[in-house]
Design a protein around this motif. Structure first.
Motif, PDB file in Angstrom:
ATOM      1  N   GLY A  88      40.057  46.285  36.654  1.00  0.00           N
ATOM      2  CA  GLY A  88      40.732  47.473  36.148  1.00  0.00           C
ATOM      3  C   GLY A  88      42.140  47.564  36.704  1.00  0.00           C
ATOM      4  N   ASP A  89      42.485  48.705  37.309  1.00  0.00           N
ATOM      5  CA  ASP A  89      43.796  48.882  37.944  1.00  0.00           C
ATOM      6  C   ASP A  89      43.805  48.382  39.376  1.00  0.00           C
ATOM      7  OD1 ASP A  89      45.368  50.212  35.853  1.00  0.00           O
ATOM      8  OD2 ASP A  89      43.956  51.867  36.098  1.00  0.00           O
ATOM      9  N   GLU A  90      42.686  47.881  39.822  1.00  0.00           N
ATOM     10  CA  GLU A  90      42.551  47.412  41.198  1.00  0.00           C
ATOM     11  C   GLU A  90      42.887  45.927  41.287  1.00  0.00           C
ATOM     12  OE1 GLU A  90      39.349  48.687  44.404  1.00  0.00           O
ATOM     13  OE2 GLU A  90      38.553  47.176  43.039  1.00  0.00           O
ATOM     14  N   VAL A  91      43.749  45.598  42.237  1.00  0.00           N
ATOM     15  CA  VAL A  91      44.066  44.210  42.550  1.00  0.00           C
ATOM     16  C   VAL A  91      43.304  43.837  43.813  1.00  0.00           C
ATOM     17  CG1 VAL A  91      45.885  42.625  43.257  1.00  0.00           C
ATOM     18  CG2 VAL A  91      46.329  44.294  41.464  1.00  0.00           C
ATOM     19  N   ILE A  92      42.603  42.715  43.763  1.00  0.00           N
ATOM     20  CA  ILE A  92      41.760  42.310  44.884  1.00  0.00           C
ATOM     21  C   ILE A  92      42.314  41.027  45.489  1.00  0.00           C
ATOM     22  CG2 ILE A  92      39.444  41.664  45.612  1.00  0.00           C
ATOM     23  CD1 ILE A  92      38.360  43.287  43.279  1.00  0.00           C
TER      24      ILE A  92
END
Length: 241
Positions: free
Chosen positions: A174-178
């Motif tokens: 989603g909008d999360e960068v890991i």
């Protein structure tokens, strides 16, 4: 029990308003919400000199009223530390997309691009698809191989491979960068499977190997494994608590 402890760490980080961070048995992971923690890419100072090290980038930022919060090496580079492939910082392309054939991990097709589009949304895409998203891209870095694409592990990665190194990479949820960096030596297949099966990333990109480095003082990490090329960072005002 280890999985339960990891999830407790993630919950505490969330309550503190920090990117979720957890020490897995073989990886260190940072989860960054790009809606509240904008990313930036760095390579050279205003005189064209590569930063090379997190401490030098941090010193440069502090002279400008900012500081590093988190940072990680963000792609492969030539002997002169210029990017092997695409490099876009502050909306400006400084090195072009590289679709050539070659040897080594970067050229293990498909390779890919991590980018923030004009709206600040993160993507990991196969390199030849980047031109469709290029207009207005805020930042972009190219590397290879593309570990996971649409939930599928790169077909050339061998589950039986004995090639094991420190690794770091980047995935999207989603909008999360890991961000993930191995704490020990792992194969590319193991790294790809970790992104997909443990971190839930449908798309993930390999960034580099032996020099894989992380700056995360809250986790006691200020890695110094050698001179770096591109650096991906979360930056904050120097006066931030």
């Amino acid at each position: 029990m280890r999985r339960a402890v990891a999830w407790i760490c993630l919950a505490l980080a969330s309550l503190l308003g920090l990117p979720a961070a957890a020490r897995e048995p073989r990886y260190t992971v940072l989860r960054i919400d790009t809606r509240s923690q904008p990313l930036a890419l760095y390579l050279n100072d205003e005189r064209g000199r590569p930063f090379h090290r997190f401490k030098d980038l941090d010193a440069w930022l502090q002279a400008r009223g900012q500081r590093l919060r988190y940072a990680m090496n963000a792609g492969m580079f030539e002997p002169d530390y210029s990017p092997v492939g695409l490099f876009v910082a502050d909306g400006r392309e400084r090195a072009p997309l590289n679709l050539r054939a070659g040897e080594g991990n970067f050229y293990l097709k498909p390779n890919g691009v991590f980018l923030l589009d004009r709206d600040g949304k993160p993507h990991v895409v196969e390199a030849s698809r980047y031109p469709d998203l290029a207009r207005g891209a805020r930042l972009a870095t190219q590397s290879g191989p593309l570990l996971v694409e649409g939930g599928r592990i790169h077909s050339a990665l061998d589950p039986q491979s004995r090639s094991r190194h420190l690794r770091n990479g980047i995935g999207i949820n989603g909008d999360e960068v890991i961000w993930a960096i191995s704490d020990g030596k792992v194969s590319l297949y193991e790294f790809a499977r970790y992104f997909r099966d443990e971190l839930g990333c449908q798309d993930a990109l390999y960034l580099d190997g032996t020099l894989s480095s992380l700056y995360a003082p809250q986790l006691g990490r200020r890695d110094r494994r050698g001179k770096l090329g591109p650096i991906l960072a979360v930056v904050e005002p120097a006066a931030a608590p």
